[in-house]
Design an enzyme around this catalytic site. Structure first.
Site: not given
Length: 385
Positions: A132, A247-248, A274, A344, A346, A369
């Site tokens: 990990g 940066q990552e 909708r 939204h 279903g 990260g």
């Protein structure tokens, strides 16, 4: 709030990216998700467009830019359309900083032109089964040959983004034993040509999200890596990795902001169209209140990431600042996208709707990260705790 970080050149680039997505990405993205990655030639198209080489120095065929704002624009436009560029972001935003900072002139001549054109796609192999986030505990080793010409690499890596299609992989391996005083010492970065004997791509991992981005297991069995392909100094990899973390994490924070902003727009468009109980879903007070909350969180994310971008471009983004941006933006994105999916009904659970893909894709941002828990530890340390 009015944004001030982009100029006319940035907006022209944005239009180019938007047009490219409309023609080359959106019509095919569903196929890429089923395949598990874009076709290999897609990266050559990104290279031709100049996306992969924006920050590659001009002498190696790139655009010579130093700002991350160009990458932010590409990310915003991909999210806006509900698509991705496969593992292009890992290639440009995660791998390139290592090559620019630590590669020798000879290595840059060999790798950067192909990096910019898409001829050479890259990945980085850190995580191992069972380790990990504990990079110091890795078991992958490299031993110098008797004649001193190459390293002999053995081990396995997992969760490697872009590993299935990469041509060059930056592998973190132990080249000397760790000491009791410094478990992090003795790690090196070896740049492995994926045509090398003994290298193998194992399973392509089936993820709950990010379906158009290949993630693979890799193995190395007596792989010979020339000493000329070590990146930087032997034994210094942990420091190199730490140097690139801000940066990552900034790019992951930007991903949180851009996907949340896209989710809000998808939800707004949906609730206007909708109809329920004879009127648009947008007419209900609950809908208005929920989307107002989302819009406010997104505004805060935008302000935070815009400021972080400017700090990064000025060379002033600290590890703690990047951790705060990643923690806030990824956690907020999870909340916002969940609310937008709920509106939204279903249909939000059906993968043909972009909101469903965003919902699945954003979950990993709180893990890779550095997990949210790791970010909290960094932030706590920065405030003296």
């Amino acid at each position: 709030m009015q944004r001030t970080i982009f100029n006319e050149d940035h907006e022209a680039y944005r239009k180019t990216i938007r047009d490219f997505i409309e023609k080359e990405v959106a019509p095919h993205h569903h196929e890429w998700e089923e395949m598990g990655h874009p076709p290999r030639e897609f990266y050559n198209k990104l290279g031709e467009l100049g996306v992969l080489g924006v920050q590659v120095p001009e002498e190696y065929g790139g655009g010579g830019e130093t700002s991350l704002k160009w990458s932010a624009i590409a990310m915003e436009e991909a999210s806006r359309a509900g698509v991705s560029f496969g593992n292009a972001s890992v290639h440009t935003n995660l791998i390139l900083p290592y090559l620019l900072a630590y590669a020798t002139d000879e290595q840059k001549q060999r790798w950067l032109p192909g990096f910019a054109s898409g001829e050479i796609m890259t990945a980085i192999a850190m995580t191992e089964p069972g380790t990990g986030s504990d990079l110091a505990g890795m078991a992958t080793t490299a031993k110098l040959s008797d004649d001193g010409t190459h390293w002999i690499l053995n081990g396995a890596k997992t969760f490697i983004s872009g590993g299935a299609l990469a041509d060059l992989i930056l592998v973190i391996a132990r080249t000397s034993p760790a000491s009791e005083e410094d478990r992090r010492g003795g790690l090196s970065i070896l740049c492995v040509d994926t045509t090398s004997d003994g290298f193998a791509v194992g399973r392509k991992l089936n993820k709950i999200g990010m379906k158009a981005s290949d993630t693979a297991e890799l193995s190395f069995t007596d792989v010979k890596v020339p000493v000329a392909d070590v990146l930087g100094e032997e034994g210094q990899a942990f420091g190199y990795l730490s140097h690139n973390l801000p940066q990552e994490r900034l790019m992951i924070a930007l991903g949180g902001y851009t996907t949340a902003a896209a989710a809000l727009q998808f939800a707004i468009d949906y609730v206007k169209e909708r109809t329920v109980f004879g009127k648009p879903v947008a007419a209900f007070q609950n809908t208005k209140f929920v989307l107002a909350e989302c819009a406010t969180e997104i505004e805060a994310m935008q302000v935070m990431t815009d400021r972080a971008l400017e700090l990064h471009d000025a060379g002033e983004l600290s590890i703690a600042d990047a951790a705060k941006a990643k923690l806030f933006c990824t956690e907020a994105a999870g909340r916002v996208i969940d609310k937008c999916l709920q509106l939204h009904g279903g249909y939000g659970y059906i993968t043909e709707y972009p909101i469903a893909r965003l919902y699945a894709d954003t979950r990993v941002s709180r893990i890779y990260g550095g997990t949210s828990e790791v970010m909290k530890t960094i932030i706590a340390k920065s405030i003296g705790l």
